[in-house]
Enzyme design. Structure first.
Site, PDB file in Angstrom:
ATOM      1  CE  LYS A  15      -3.988   2.059   2.269  1.00  0.00           C
ATOM      2  NZ  LYS A  15      -3.775   3.179   1.739  1.00  0.00           N
ATOM      3  NE  ARG A  59      -7.041   3.168  -6.816  1.00  0.00           N
ATOM      4  CZ  ARG A  59      -7.954   2.574  -6.091  1.00  0.00           C
ATOM      5  NH1 ARG A  59      -8.387   2.947  -4.915  1.00  0.00           N
ATOM      6  NH2 ARG A  59      -8.669   1.729  -6.907  1.00  0.00           N
ATOM      7  CG  PHE A  85      -2.992  -1.463  -7.861  1.00  0.00           C
ATOM      8  CD1 PHE A  85      -4.310  -1.410  -7.931  1.00  0.00           C
ATOM      9  CD2 PHE A  85      -2.427  -0.300  -7.045  1.00  0.00           C
ATOM     10  CE1 PHE A  85      -5.278  -0.423  -7.480  1.00  0.00           C
ATOM     11  CE2 PHE A  85      -3.308   0.767  -6.777  1.00  0.00           C
ATOM     12  CZ  PHE A  85      -4.595   0.801  -7.170  1.00  0.00           C
TER      13      PHE A  85
END
Length: 619
Positions: A214, A219, A405
């Protein structure tokens, strides 16, 4: 269909505010939506959701304080209000302040008292009437007579409830079916739940599971069509102009069309992450405009096209975004286990920046670009983290770098409903390992704990444990992805409390937190939080701090520094906003410590020591 008065929307808003039952709220909203003329649906749905169709108007709190007397009789329609606000939003240049004041005054002069109340809430962004997106989506479904699941799917793919409402109410289910994933139109990202430790996370996801680092970045969702690249934030704002390095990295990938999900993060020359505030200051600059993408409603009569990514002229208003200095930026408790030492052989948190660049040709065991597996998916690579295709990028040095990801679309194929394994294999086929988040597959809790420890040792903020067979659940926070972060706590002293608003009106809510200065015995403010407060705690602290009050300006109640509160937080960062030079990130209340006097609260020295792990870069 009759023209809907703005007063009717104001009355519905007030009724929704006064109603506690979910079903009753939905019925009120649906009735209002049914009355809207097709040309009023976008604006009317926005008002019912507590927002303006126009993202930026230039109207601030100062302008709202000097309102003219309300009109005696209602004359405003939904369309007229929308037209007036649209004109306000385009005012610019010499004399704009005076012109904006004139237009705002004319609008408020024509509004009755209930309409002025609604307008004030809409302009300020503080209309808390209980009509959240979920409720309004249910109301749209009821008003249009379509299944709520169809409305929710369209909403998650488009990210714009106003336009979903217009499609549903004018074209029904066929129009909603035309709202598909489009390259260039951002969609609400899949979110992760929280767990206190990796064992609890694995109970949710099951095993085998995949453990992703993480990252402590922002984002991003990156869309590419040909050479056009658009980069969006979690809130669907277009920040392409701020991240040229990310855009260039994606342009270099061997693909035609893609939607990638990941993080952008500032790294140092060794590839280790810099503090979050440095990333945010690079990506959220005050003077750099941000565009929020608002996709146009598709024409039900024509098939869905895939426009090229990139900003569309006139597609949305622009706005300056302040430098982020988060103290309590939302989210519930995300408690984590204590930091364990790195386990031998554990995967790195990020594929190291010092790795060599991917070769110009794919390795022998990787598929050629464009090859497909059965079912139309790009052929998988051997490992979960995947082999890498060529990117032509040097994978060394610092700067803002993307780490991906997930892959939601590739060269004409939507991957949303495919299992994670298939999406991640496709990702590994077109993105070099140096640009993929560190990832490993685990079978046991011990292996997951080792990956967690490795992520922390590499400077990341934790891990996200994922079920490899789960689809990409757009806009949802469930058990397929579960984040685990270490939890820090401090015992701090409450210095002041702000009066609540909305459902917390009448309560003392937002806490001003201070750490003890051992040299003076005084308390140094670190920031504020209203997170983690249950209704019971709100009642208790309202009574408690009224007893400790020393002054009250109608908004902030200053109190004697006697009450200790245990605060959980995700980290400490440098801040010029507070006198101690530091602030807490994602602070939330755990409990009040009546067993501890203020003289035993944690010190500012202890807080500054936590920040010392990430000192600011040399000047």
């Amino acid at each position: 269909m009759e023209i809907v008065r703005f007063l009717d929307i104001a009355a519905t808003s007030a009724a929704v505010t006064a109603t506690s039952g979910r079903k009753a709220k939905i019925e009120l909203l649906a009735a209002a939506l049914r009355r809207l003329d097709p040309g009023e649906i976008v604006a009317g749905a926005a008002y019912l959701a507590g927002e303006l169709r126009q993202r930026q108007t230039g109207v601030g709190w100062a302008a709202l304080r000097d309102r003219p007397p309300p009109a005696a009789d209602p004359t405003l329609t939904v369309a007229a209000v929308d037209e007036a606000i649209a004109e306000l939003s385009t005012v610019a240049g010499t004399g704009s302040q005076s012109r904006r004041k004139q237009l705002l005054g004319a609008l408020f002069s024509a509004a009755t008292e209930p309409e002025q109340t609604l307008l004030t809430g809409l302009f300020s962004g503080e209309l808390r009437q209980g009509a959240q997106a979920g409720l309004l989506a249910e109301a749209v479904a009821s008003a249009a007579g379509v299944p709520s699941t169809v409305v929710r799917r369209a909403l998650l793919l488009s990210g714009d409830l106003k336009l979903v409402a217009a499609a549903a109410l004018t074209g029904g289910a066929p129009a909603l079916a035309q709202i598909q994933l489009r390259v260039g139109t951002p969609l609400s990202p899949m979110l992760a739940g929280s767990a206190p430790d990796v064992a609890a996370a694995l109970l949710a996801t099951g095993t085998p599971a995949v453990v992703d680092a993480k990252l402590d970045g922002i984002r991003i969702q990156v869309h590419r069509s040909g050479n056009e690249v658009a980069i969006f934030t979690r809130s669907l704002d277009d920040i392409t102009s701020r991240l040229p390095e990310v855009a260039e990295a994606v342009r270099s990938l061997p693909l035609r069309e893609a939607i990638l999900d990941g993080e952008a993060m500032l790294t140092d020359d060794a590839g280790r992450p810099r503090p979050f505030q440095e990333t945010s200051s690079r990506t959220a600059t005050r003077n750099t405009p941000t565009t929020r993408r608002t996709p146009a409603r598709p024409d039900p009569a024509t098939p869905s096209a895939a426009p090229a990514a990139g900003p569309t002229t006139g597609s949305a208003a622009t706005s300056g975004v302040p430098v982020v200095d988060p103290v309590a930026l939302g989210g519930g408790p995300a408690e984590g286990s204590a930091v364990a030492p790195a386990a031998p052989g554990a995967v790195p948190a990020v594929n190291p920046a010092s790795e060599p660049a991917a070769p110009e040709t794919a390795p022998a065991d990787s598929p050629a670009t464009g090859s497909s597996a059965p079912g139309g998916l790009p052929a998988p690579t051997p490992a979960v983290s995947g082999g890498a295709a060529s990117s032509g990028l040097a994978a060394s040095g610092g700067g803002i770098r993307p780490f991906f990801f997930d892959l939601l679309h590739l060269d004409g194929v939507d991957l949303l409903d495919e299992p994670g394994r298939a999406r991640w294999a496709a990702l590994g086929g077109v993105v070099p390992e140096s640009l993929i988040v560190g990832r490993t597959e685990v079978e046991t809790g011990e292996e997951a704990a080792a990956a967690f420890a490795a992520a922390l040792a590499a400077g990341q903020e934790g891990v996200v444990i994922k079920a490899p067979d789960a689809p990409y659940d757009v806009g949802r926070r469930g058990s397929a992805w579960v984040k685990v972060k270490p939890r820090h706590t401090l015992d701090l002293v409450v210095l002041a409390v702000e009066r609540g608003s909305g459902r917390r009106k009448g309560r003392l809510s937002n806490l001003h937190l201070g750490a003890r200065d051992p040299r003076t015995g005084e308390f140094v403010m670190l920031g504020k939080t209203f997170k983690g407060l249950t209704d019971e705690l709100l009642r208790w602290q309202t009574e408690r701090f009224q007893q400790l009050a020393v002054s009250d300006d109608g908004w902030v109640v200053r109190v004697r520094p006697e009450q200790v509160v245990e605060i959980a937080f995700d980290g400490v960062q440098t801040s010029t906003r507070y006198p101690g030079g530091v602030a807490l990130r994602f602070a939330r209340v755990l409990r009040y410590r009546d067993d501890k006097p203020a003289a035993e609260a944690d010190t500012i020295d202890a807080v500054q020591a936590l920040n010392a792990a990430h000192p600011p870069p040399p000047t």
